[in-house]
Motif scaffolding. Structure first.
Motif, mmCIF file in Angstrom:
data_model
loop_
_atom_site.group_PDB
_atom_site.id
_atom_site.type_symbol
_atom_site.label_atom_id
_atom_site.label_comp_id
_atom_site.label_asym_id
_atom_site.label_seq_id
_atom_site.Cartn_x
_atom_site.Cartn_y
_atom_site.Cartn_z
ATOM 1 N N GLY A 123 0.805 -1.206 0.000
ATOM 2 C CA GLY A 123 0.000 0.000 0.000
ATOM 3 C C GLY A 123 0.842 1.260 0.000
ATOM 4 O O GLY A 123 2.079 1.216 0.056
ATOM 5 N N ALA A 124 0.163 2.390 -0.054
ATOM 6 C CA ALA A 124 0.846 3.681 -0.103
ATOM 7 C C ALA A 124 1.702 3.907 1.141
ATOM 8 O O ALA A 124 2.814 4.449 1.057
ATOM 9 N N ARG A 125 1.216 3.503 2.296
ATOM 10 C CA ARG A 125 2.000 3.715 3.528
ATOM 11 C C ARG A 125 3.325 2.970 3.482
ATOM 12 O O ARG A 125 4.359 3.484 3.912
ATOM 13 N N ALA A 126 3.309 1.754 2.950
ATOM 14 C CA ALA A 126 4.551 0.988 2.832
ATOM 15 C C ALA A 126 5.506 1.681 1.868
ATOM 16 O O ALA A 126 6.730 1.728 2.109
ATOM 17 N N ALA A 127 4.976 2.245 0.787
ATOM 18 C CA ALA A 127 5.811 2.968 -0.172
ATOM 19 C C ALA A 127 6.443 4.193 0.479
ATOM 20 O O ALA A 127 7.639 4.478 0.273
ATOM 21 N N TYR A 128 5.668 4.921 1.275
ATOM 22 C CA TYR A 128 6.195 6.128 1.911
ATOM 23 C C TYR A 128 7.216 5.785 2.989
ATOM 24 O O TYR A 128 8.208 6.497 3.163
ATOM 25 N N ARG A 129 6.982 4.675 3.720
ATOM 26 C CA ARG A 129 7.978 4.226 4.714
ATOM 27 C C ARG A 129 9.284 3.852 4.026
ATOM 28 O O ARG A 129 10.377 4.137 4.539
ATOM 29 N N GLY B 4 -2.632 24.408 -4.641
ATOM 30 C CA GLY B 4 -3.374 23.280 -5.198
ATOM 31 C C GLY B 4 -3.936 22.340 -4.145
ATOM 32 O O GLY B 4 -4.309 22.756 -3.050
ATOM 33 N N PRO B 5 -3.956 21.022 -4.444
ATOM 34 C CA PRO B 5 -4.504 20.036 -3.502
ATOM 35 C C PRO B 5 -3.422 19.371 -2.653
ATOM 36 O O PRO B 5 -3.669 18.360 -2.004
ATOM 37 N N TRP B 6 -2.200 19.891 -2.675
ATOM 38 C CA TRP B 6 -1.076 19.191 -2.053
ATOM 39 C C TRP B 6 -1.232 19.139 -0.538
ATOM 40 O O TRP B 6 -1.535 20.138 0.108
ATOM 41 N N ARG B 7 -0.978 17.977 0.013
ATOM 42 C CA ARG B 7 -1.090 17.779 1.464
ATOM 43 C C ARG B 7 0.278 17.917 2.107
ATOM 44 O O ARG B 7 1.280 17.438 1.586
ATOM 45 N N HIS B 8 0.296 18.586 3.253
ATOM 46 C CA HIS B 8 1.529 18.726 4.029
ATOM 47 C C HIS B 8 1.945 17.357 4.564
ATOM 48 O O HIS B 8 1.117 16.562 5.008
ATOM 49 N N SER B 9 3.255 17.078 4.487
ATOM 50 C CA SER B 9 3.787 15.814 4.995
ATOM 51 C C SER B 9 4.591 16.061 6.257
ATOM 52 O O SER B 9 5.559 16.829 6.243
ATOM 53 N N SER B 10 4.206 15.401 7.332
ATOM 54 C CA SER B 10 4.937 15.577 8.593
ATOM 55 C C SER B 10 6.329 14.953 8.524
ATOM 56 O O SER B 10 7.235 15.362 9.256
ATOM 57 N N ASN B 11 6.528 13.984 7.633
ATOM 58 C CA ASN B 11 7.832 13.328 7.504
ATOM 59 C C ASN B 11 8.794 14.081 6.599
ATOM 60 O O ASN B 11 10.004 14.063 6.825
ATOM 61 N N PHE B 12 8.274 14.752 5.565
ATOM 62 C CA PHE B 12 9.153 15.294 4.533
ATOM 63 C C PHE B 12 9.098 16.815 4.386
ATOM 64 O O PHE B 12 9.915 17.386 3.662
ATOM 65 N N ASP B 13 8.162 17.495 5.037
ATOM 66 C CA ASP B 13 8.052 18.949 4.953
ATOM 67 C C ASP B 13 8.425 19.595 6.279
ATOM 68 O O ASP B 13 8.241 18.990 7.347
ATOM 69 N N GLU B 14 8.929 20.811 6.195
ATOM 70 C CA GLU B 14 9.142 21.599 7.403
ATOM 71 C C GLU B 14 7.784 21.896 8.040
ATOM 72 O O GLU B 14 6.767 21.994 7.340
ATOM 73 N N PRO B 15 7.756 22.056 9.375
ATOM 74 C CA PRO B 15 6.466 22.210 10.073
ATOM 75 C C PRO B 15 5.593 23.343 9.542
ATOM 76 O O PRO B 15 4.368 23.214 9.477
#
Length: 252
Positions: A38-44, A66-77
């Protein structure tokens, strides 16, 4: 760069990424689905590779929230994302998979959509198969030209694809997402793609086109080419709707 133990599907994902330059996170998740993940495994997996120093993750800035979601793992807070996340390997890791030094590479907004479309078409046609004789990516084709020691005079196709219904046939792949306007650009591009395929002994060119208006333009241009060559239709050209192909293969 620290050592990590990759599972077989993760090694395949890295090799696919090396051949395709890089993958958007959306494409990364679709690629992982062919391994039953799944997507979570890909992101891990992307997070582990990044932390081990094998890969990078960056935003490709489209200039719009746009529709982009903030990522807690890859984006600054406090970061507001203005484009999708992309995963790509560092130079050393790429070198190991490609068996040549590819130099440095960064994803660009100007080519991101085209690279994504090619990768998703590859997944639709060959899944996670990374055999370069089954799908020869543009990156590998460019290396072949450079290895000859001459200036490239041929068009470098988006890929070469071995026909699974007839393994003796190899087709050039061309993906078109937008109309080439002005001064016969589309006609010249299609002519060069066909001529290059002929010089390399390929079966022909498979054009995958996005959108009804562009599909009509490519079909009209193909008819003009056939007329110029004195035939009713071109036997070495096939034109397909890209999104229909992706939907039929479940890559949507």
């Amino acid at each position: 760069m620290s050592e990590i133990r990759l599972q077989p599907w993760e090694t395949r994902l890295e090799e696919l990424t090396a051949q395709q330059y890089g993958l958007s996170f959306d494409s990364l998740a679709k690629a992982a689905s062919f391994a039953g993940k799944g997507a979570r495994a890909a992101y891990r997996f992307a997070d582990r590779s990044k932390k081990a120093g094998r890969a990078y993750v960056t935003r490709v800035d489209y200039g719009s929230p746009g529709p982009w979601r903030h990522s807690s793992n890859f984006d600054e807070p406090d970061m507001v994302p203005h484009g999708p996340l992309w995963f790509f390997l560092n130079r050393e890791t790429n070198w190991g998979y490609l068996e040549f030094d590819p130099g440095e590479w960064l994803p660009k907004a100007s080519t991101a959509a085209h690279l994504t479309a090619i990768t998703e078409l590859r997944l639709a046609l060959t899944g996670l198969d990374t055999n370069p004789e089954v799908w020869t990516s543009e990156r590998l084709l460019r290396r072949r030209i450079k290895a000859t020691g001459t200036e490239p005079t041929d068009r470098i196709h988006d890929a070469w694809f071995r026909d699974f219904t007839d393994p003796d046939k190899v087709w050039a792949i061309e993906v078109e997402l937008s109309r080439k306007f002005g001064d016969g650009r589309l006609l010249r591009a299609m002519t060069t793609a066909l001529d290059t395929a002929e010089r390399h002994g390929l079966a022909g060119v498979l054009y995958f086109v996005r959108g009804a208006s562009l599909l009509r333009a490519v079909e009209d241009t193909a008819a003009r080419l056939a007329h110029k060559r004195g035939v009713e239709s071109l036997p070495n050209l096939e034109i397909h709707d890209l999104d229909t192909t992706l939907a039929r293969k479940g890559v949507i």
